[in-house]
Scaffold this motif. Structure first.
Motif, PDB file in Angstrom:
ATOM      1  N   MET A   1      48.386  46.865  37.068  1.00 49.00           N
ATOM      2  CA  MET A   1      47.702  45.511  37.673  1.00 49.00           C
ATOM      3  C   MET A   1      46.947  45.072  36.526  1.00 49.00           C
ATOM      4  O   MET A   1      46.275  43.957  36.649  1.00 49.00           O
ATOM      5  CB  MET A   1      46.935  45.868  38.782  1.00 49.00           C
ATOM      6  N   LYS A   2      46.869  45.552  35.399  1.00 48.09           N
ATOM      7  CA  LYS A   2      46.055  45.351  34.299  1.00 48.09           C
ATOM      8  C   LYS A   2      46.500  43.972  33.683  1.00 48.09           C
ATOM      9  O   LYS A   2      45.541  43.003  33.347  1.00 48.09           O
ATOM     10  CB  LYS A   2      45.907  46.427  33.141  1.00 48.09           C
ATOM     11  N   TRP A   3      47.872  43.848  33.576  1.00 47.85           N
ATOM     12  CA  TRP A   3      48.050  42.641  32.923  1.00 47.85           C
ATOM     13  C   TRP A   3      47.964  41.445  33.934  1.00 47.85           C
ATOM     14  O   TRP A   3      47.688  40.419  33.305  1.00 47.85           O
ATOM     15  CB  TRP A   3      49.533  42.613  32.672  1.00 47.85           C
ATOM     16  N   VAL A   4      47.698  41.531  35.250  1.00 50.83           N
ATOM     17  CA  VAL A   4      47.279  40.498  35.964  1.00 50.83           C
ATOM     18  C   VAL A   4      45.860  39.962  35.666  1.00 50.83           C
ATOM     19  O   VAL A   4      45.637  38.900  35.605  1.00 50.83           O
ATOM     20  CB  VAL A   4      47.477  40.972  37.545  1.00 50.83           C
ATOM     21  N   TYR A   5      45.099  41.073  35.484  1.00 51.83           N
ATOM     22  CA  TYR A   5      43.676  40.920  35.248  1.00 51.83           C
ATOM     23  C   TYR A   5      43.704  40.160  33.808  1.00 51.83           C
ATOM     24  O   TYR A   5      42.724  39.179  33.715  1.00 51.83           O
ATOM     25  CB  TYR A   5      42.851  41.924  35.184  1.00 51.83           C
ATOM     26  N   VAL A   6      44.345  40.446  32.903  1.00 48.76           N
ATOM     27  CA  VAL A   6      44.355  39.917  31.536  1.00 48.76           C
ATOM     28  C   VAL A   6      44.709  38.508  31.601  1.00 48.76           C
ATOM     29  O   VAL A   6      44.014  37.589  31.007  1.00 48.76           O
ATOM     30  CB  VAL A   6      45.271  40.769  30.741  1.00 48.76           C
ATOM     31  N   ALA A   7      45.831  38.398  32.442  1.00 50.25           N
ATOM     32  CA  ALA A   7      46.434  37.055  32.595  1.00 50.25           C
ATOM     33  C   ALA A   7      45.414  36.084  33.203  1.00 50.25           C
ATOM     34  O   ALA A   7      45.272  34.839  32.770  1.00 50.25           O
ATOM     35  CB  ALA A   7      47.758  37.052  33.347  1.00 50.25           C
ATOM     36  N   ALA A   8      44.958  36.390  34.481  1.00 46.67           N
ATOM     37  CA  ALA A   8      43.788  35.589  34.691  1.00 46.67           C
ATOM     38  C   ALA A   8      42.598  35.340  34.095  1.00 46.67           C
ATOM     39  O   ALA A   8      42.106  34.046  34.072  1.00 46.67           O
ATOM     40  CB  ALA A   8      43.307  36.323  36.328  1.00 46.67           C
ATOM     41  N   GLY A   9      42.280  36.312  33.207  1.00 47.62           N
ATOM     42  CA  GLY A   9      41.130  36.123  32.203  1.00 47.62           C
ATOM     43  C   GLY A   9      41.491  35.199  31.336  1.00 47.62           C
ATOM     44  O   GLY A   9      40.858  34.204  30.899  1.00 47.62           O
ATOM     45  N   ILE A  10      42.852  35.150  30.799  1.00 54.83           N
ATOM     46  CA  ILE A  10      43.201  34.230  29.755  1.00 54.83           C
ATOM     47  C   ILE A  10      43.335  32.684  30.483  1.00 54.83           C
ATOM     48  O   ILE A  10      42.808  31.745  29.818  1.00 54.83           O
ATOM     49  CB  ILE A  10      44.661  34.721  29.211  1.00 54.83           C
ATOM     50  N   LEU A  11      43.874  32.806  31.679  1.00 50.98           N
ATOM     51  CA  LEU A  11      44.030  31.328  32.455  1.00 50.98           C
ATOM     52  C   LEU A  11      42.626  30.980  32.572  1.00 50.98           C
ATOM     53  O   LEU A  11      42.477  29.471  32.276  1.00 50.98           O
ATOM     54  CB  LEU A  11      44.652  31.537  33.660  1.00 50.98           C
ATOM     55  N   LEU A  12      41.672  31.535  33.018  1.00 53.22           N
ATOM     56  CA  LEU A  12      40.264  31.037  33.252  1.00 53.22           C
ATOM     57  C   LEU A  12      39.580  30.360  31.925  1.00 53.22           C
ATOM     58  O   LEU A  12      38.952  29.494  31.941  1.00 53.22           O
ATOM     59  CB  LEU A  12      39.499  32.129  33.846  1.00 53.22           C
ATOM     60  N   PHE A  13      39.875  31.410  30.745  1.00 53.45           N
ATOM     61  CA  PHE A  13      39.538  30.734  29.532  1.00 53.45           C
ATOM     62  C   PHE A  13      39.767  29.498  29.078  1.00 53.45           C
ATOM     63  O   PHE A  13      39.254  28.555  28.527  1.00 53.45           O
ATOM     64  CB  PHE A  13      39.565  32.197  28.524  1.00 53.45           C
TER      65      PHE A  13
END
Length: 219
Positions: A1-13
């Motif tokens: 699930m880490k890649w989901v959090y990374v992707a969400a962080g990138i999209l938010l940024f």
């Protein structure tokens, strides 16, 4: 699930980068309104001690609870046998010099925080820094004796209570005359609230420092 959090962080940024920056000219009427209603040139102080006074009250209460919590959690622990502090002359001189500068900055911010950048919390932090620098160059017994001699604990509680009472009176709609904008005695009750917060934070920091020195031996 880490890649989901990374992707969400990138999209938010990316979303934050795509947000349009507010027009500074559009914000000026808001700042002018805050200054006019509060009577102080420092719009930040006007917001903290007038527009968002509820938040400031609870910030003071939270800080008080934090100090009480530190005393409560460490009371049952065994005091540290050895208290460490600076003993060489150069370190003591530099620390005391830094403490003097920090104390002067804290006093200036506490008195003029409603006129220029800064405020009660910044002034209290500067005062706490000055006390901390003195604490690491002196004996804990001497610091504790001064703390008790000047009844710092009582003054800390009194400053918090007076701040809450004056805040409630202000929230009820009773305000002092604003005076002339930009002068030291202006802004009604805001400078007094600012100074009370400075006293509260500085003395509270002193109490926490003494507790950690007594039960931990080192800051």
């Amino acid at each position: 699930m880490k890649w989901v959090y990374v992707a969400a962080g990138i999209l938010l940024f990316v979303k934050m980068l795509m947000e349009a920056n507010p027009d500074p000219e559009a914000l000026m009427p808001i700042v002018e309104t805050v200054v006019q209603e509060s009577g102080v040139p420092n719009a930040v102080s006007g917001i903290i001690f007038r527009n968002r006074l509820y938040d400031t009250i609870f910030e003071v209460v939270v800080f008080t609870i934090a100090i009480m919590g530190a005393n409560f959690l460490l009371t049952n622990e065994r005091p540290f046998c050895t208290i460490y502090h600076f003993t060489d002359r150069p370190s003591i001189i530099l620390a005391r010099l830094g403490a003097t500068i920090a104390a002067l900055v804290g006093i200036e911010l506490g008195i003029r925080g409603h006129l220029s950048p800064g405020g009660g919390f910044a002034a209290g932090v500067a005062g706490g820094t000055a006390i901390g620098l003195v604490a690491i160059t002196a004996s804990s017994e001497w610091m504790q004796a001064i703390y008790k001699r000047w009844h710092a604990s009582k003054w800390e509680k009194v400053s918090a209570l007076v701040f809450i009472v004056l805040s409630v009176i202000t929230l009820w709609g009773f305000e002092l005359p604003h005076g002339e904008l930009g002068t030291l005695f202006s802004g009604g009750i805001l400078p007094l609230l600012n100074f009370l917060v400075a006293i509260k934070v500085a003395l509270g920091s002193w109490a926490v420092l003494l507790v950690f020195i007594h039960y931990r031996g080192l800051l």
